[in-house]
Design a protein around this motif. Sequence first.
Motif, PDB file in Angstrom:
ATOM      1  N   ARG A 242       0.431   5.275  -4.089  1.00  0.00           N
ATOM      2  CA  ARG A 242       0.846   5.711  -5.422  1.00  0.00           C
ATOM      3  C   ARG A 242       0.976   4.582  -6.435  1.00  0.00           C
ATOM      4  O   ARG A 242       1.478   4.783  -7.537  1.00  0.00           O
ATOM      5  N   ILE A 243       0.513   3.393  -6.080  1.00  0.00           N
ATOM      6  CA  ILE A 243       0.658   2.244  -6.975  1.00  0.00           C
ATOM      7  C   ILE A 243      -0.121   2.434  -8.278  1.00  0.00           C
ATOM      8  O   ILE A 243       0.236   1.872  -9.315  1.00  0.00           O
ATOM      9  N   PHE A 244      -1.183   3.251  -8.257  1.00  0.00           N
ATOM     10  CA  PHE A 244      -1.972   3.469  -9.469  1.00  0.00           C
ATOM     11  C   PHE A 244      -1.392   4.573 -10.360  1.00  0.00           C
ATOM     12  O   PHE A 244      -1.896   4.808 -11.455  1.00  0.00           O
ATOM     13  N   ASP A 245      -0.339   5.256  -9.893  1.00  0.00           N
ATOM     14  CA  ASP A 245       0.302   6.282 -10.724  1.00  0.00           C
ATOM     15  C   ASP A 245       1.000   5.635 -11.919  1.00  0.00           C
ATOM     16  O   ASP A 245       1.314   4.439 -11.913  1.00  0.00           O
TER      17      ASP A 245
ATOM     18  N   GLN B 158      -4.725  -3.104  -7.809  1.00  0.00           N
ATOM     19  CA  GLN B 158      -5.596  -3.098  -6.641  1.00  0.00           C
ATOM     20  C   GLN B 158      -5.137  -4.134  -5.619  1.00  0.00           C
ATOM     21  O   GLN B 158      -5.119  -3.866  -4.411  1.00  0.00           O
ATOM     22  N   ARG B 159      -4.772  -5.315  -6.112  1.00  0.00           N
ATOM     23  CA  ARG B 159      -4.243  -6.349  -5.197  1.00  0.00           C
ATOM     24  C   ARG B 159      -2.968  -5.864  -4.528  1.00  0.00           C
ATOM     25  O   ARG B 159      -2.783  -6.034  -3.312  1.00  0.00           O
ATOM     26  N   ALA B 160      -2.083  -5.242  -5.307  1.00  0.00           N
ATOM     27  CA  ALA B 160      -0.836  -4.727  -4.746  1.00  0.00           C
ATOM     28  C   ALA B 160      -1.122  -3.666  -3.694  1.00  0.00           C
ATOM     29  O   ALA B 160      -0.497  -3.652  -2.621  1.00  0.00           O
ATOM     30  N   ARG B 161      -2.076  -2.783  -3.979  1.00  0.00           N
ATOM     31  CA  ARG B 161      -2.418  -1.731  -3.017  1.00  0.00           C
ATOM     32  C   ARG B 161      -2.915  -2.344  -1.712  1.00  0.00           C
ATOM     33  O   ARG B 161      -2.506  -1.911  -0.620  1.00  0.00           O
ATOM     34  N   ASP B 162      -3.782  -3.348  -1.811  1.00  0.00           N
ATOM     35  CA  ASP B 162      -4.317  -3.991  -0.607  1.00  0.00           C
ATOM     36  C   ASP B 162      -3.204  -4.616   0.219  1.00  0.00           C
ATOM     37  O   ASP B 162      -3.181  -4.488   1.463  1.00  0.00           O
ATOM     38  N   LEU B 163      -2.279  -5.297  -0.444  1.00  0.00           N
ATOM     39  CA  LEU B 163      -1.198  -5.976   0.270  1.00  0.00           C
ATOM     40  C   LEU B 163      -0.185  -4.980   0.843  1.00  0.00           C
ATOM     41  O   LEU B 163       0.354  -5.188   1.931  1.00  0.00           O
ATOM     42  N   LEU B 164       0.072  -3.893   0.132  1.00  0.00           N
ATOM     43  CA  LEU B 164       0.976  -2.860   0.649  1.00  0.00           C
ATOM     44  C   LEU B 164       0.381  -2.168   1.868  1.00  0.00           C
ATOM     45  O   LEU B 164       1.080  -1.884   2.849  1.00  0.00           O
TER      46      LEU B 164
END
Length: 300
Positions: free
Chosen positions: A232-235, A257-263
């Motif tokens: 849900r980081i892109f919400d 996108q970086r945050a999503r990859d790391l999460l």
Amino acid sequence: MLTTDEAFRKFKSRLELNDREQQNASTRQNEVRDYLVTKFAIANSFLTGSYKRHTKTKPLKDIDIFFVLKDSEKDYKDKAPSVVIGDFHKALVDKYGEKAVRKQARSVNVDFGVVVDAEDNTEYRILSVDVVPAFASGDDYEIPDTDNGKWIKTNPKIHADKATAAHQAFSNEWKGLVRMVKYWNNNPRHGSDKPVKPSFLLEVMALQCLYGGWQGRFDYEIEGLFSTLADRIFDTWADPAGLGPPISDGMDATRKQRARDLLLAASREARSAINLAKQGRNGDALKAWRTLFGPKFPLS
């Protein structure tokens, strides 16, 4: 050897504020306030933000202090937000020095030069504060936002009330889980750039991403939380008080996108640690959790 649950409970305790840290935060607040009242007409000041909501993680830094200006300073409202930030910056530089003071979008950061050791300890001292100029606006406050070039409304009490309600609805484990994820966000292995900025965004997301009630297992809750945060980081994540701009506006698509990859990677690491414990490799499991989170996660 600690069980996984015992380790997480010890980890949670290590991230909680203690009396000495709260006393140091109060002392620093009073020190800054006593100085700034000689430079500006200040009605009152108070500690706020994640520190006041008890969702601030260790080591303690960037503790928000609202400085509510008197009506006699209202001329600032007719000027660009950068003016009041600039004047507060200049005043604080005069006391703490150029290297210790930094302008931010909505505040001025003051670094006290406290050294953090390898275990993220600071001898119970806070590292820095964020000085936030503000005006009262009914039950709300208006603060400068230099990114948007205007004054925006906020309400720390609403933020605190929502955090308290979420904590109670999650068997009083919500704030502990939020502090853990924020501590992961600070892990130096990510480099100098945190995966999720501002860290308040993690707290806002957790208001919805931690759902269904506490199931009694820190390891499974953490794994699921990392996974849901990634999904849900892109919400778009609105200000919980319904006043200011979306909290998620602080990250562009590349950062998200970086945050999503790391999460997602964190979720996989959590699953690996859970599997190690299932295999009876408890020591390796604890080491895996420590690698994921950082030195405050205990091995013994």
